[in-house]
Design a protein around this motif. Sequence first.
Motif, PDB file in Angstrom:
ATOM      1  N   GLU B  76      41.274 -59.749   7.600  1.00 27.47           N
ATOM      2  CA  GLU B  76      41.544 -58.359   7.988  1.00 27.47           C
ATOM      3  C   GLU B  76      42.852 -58.276   8.769  1.00 27.47           C
ATOM      4  O   GLU B  76      43.645 -57.355   8.590  1.00 27.47           O
ATOM      5  N   ALA B  77      43.061 -59.283   9.623  1.00 30.08           N
ATOM      6  CA  ALA B  77      44.285 -59.294  10.435  1.00 30.08           C
ATOM      7  C   ALA B  77      45.518 -59.437   9.545  1.00 30.08           C
ATOM      8  O   ALA B  77      46.525 -58.748   9.739  1.00 30.08           O
ATOM      9  N   ASP B  78      45.420 -60.330   8.535  1.00 29.29           N
ATOM     10  CA  ASP B  78      46.552 -60.501   7.613  1.00 29.29           C
ATOM     11  C   ASP B  78      46.829 -59.202   6.866  1.00 29.29           C
ATOM     12  O   ASP B  78      47.982 -58.808   6.677  1.00 29.29           O
ATOM     13  N   LEU B  79      45.762 -58.557   6.413  1.00 25.93           N
ATOM     14  CA  LEU B  79      45.934 -57.304   5.663  1.00 25.93           C
ATOM     15  C   LEU B  79      46.582 -56.237   6.543  1.00 25.93           C
ATOM     16  O   LEU B  79      47.444 -55.487   6.087  1.00 25.93           O
ATOM     17  N   ALA B  80      46.176 -56.195   7.808  1.00 27.58           N
ATOM     18  CA  ALA B  80      46.775 -55.226   8.725  1.00 27.58           C
ATOM     19  C   ALA B  80      48.253 -55.539   8.924  1.00 27.58           C
ATOM     20  O   ALA B  80      49.106 -54.648   8.863  1.00 27.58           O
TER      21      ALA B  80
END
Lengths: 76, 144
Positions: B76-80
């Motif tokens: 999720e952090a990478d996608l953000a």
Amino acid sequence: MLVLKRKIGESLIIGDNIEVTILDKEGDTIKLGIRAPRTVRVYRQEIFEEIKKANQGALQTPSLQQLQNMMKREEK
Amino acid sequence: MKIQTAMLGEVDVQEQDVVTFEPAMYGLDEYRRFTLLRPDETLPFAYLQSVEEAGVCLLVADPFVFRADYAFDLSEADLADLKQPAAEDLVIWVTVTAPDTLETATMNLLAPIVIHTKQQVARQIVLHEAPYATKTPLFPPKEG
């Protein structure tokens, strides 16, 4: 280097918002839990060094001709 | 804009083809803005060229050509960080090290470069839990 002794279950706070907890100890291995904001990147040191080295290695770029020759050889 | 490149001399690059690494790639902290140069589209390689410094140019490969089963999940952090890309707007490359000869070249499958083409943002992602190495042979040794 700051040296501290901690027991299992105890923590350290680094800065305002990074928490490192000693979770367990098995032989000479220590299990850590790290709570940090997601903007703080946490890696095993040796992986960090390996990736840096790989990036440095990729800076030695072969020429287009060399790449073309290599792929030709591999297709054979 | 015209930029000087390590491998191809002066090249005309469109602003929409420049991607920004935020944060920078590991060990390349001074360089954020890069463009992908593919002088031969039939090859599974590209040059990831700094638009700021001609001498900074990385050889990258299309990992799926060499390992058809290469796969990983983005957190999720990478996608953000990549500004919520749709799957079709993502492009994946991996850095290649060719120390002596190209036959012994290795690629870094542990830390792929993920580019969100629409937003022109890129990140080098570290796959903590994946079974990939930083020095995976491009060409596995042939048997026999």
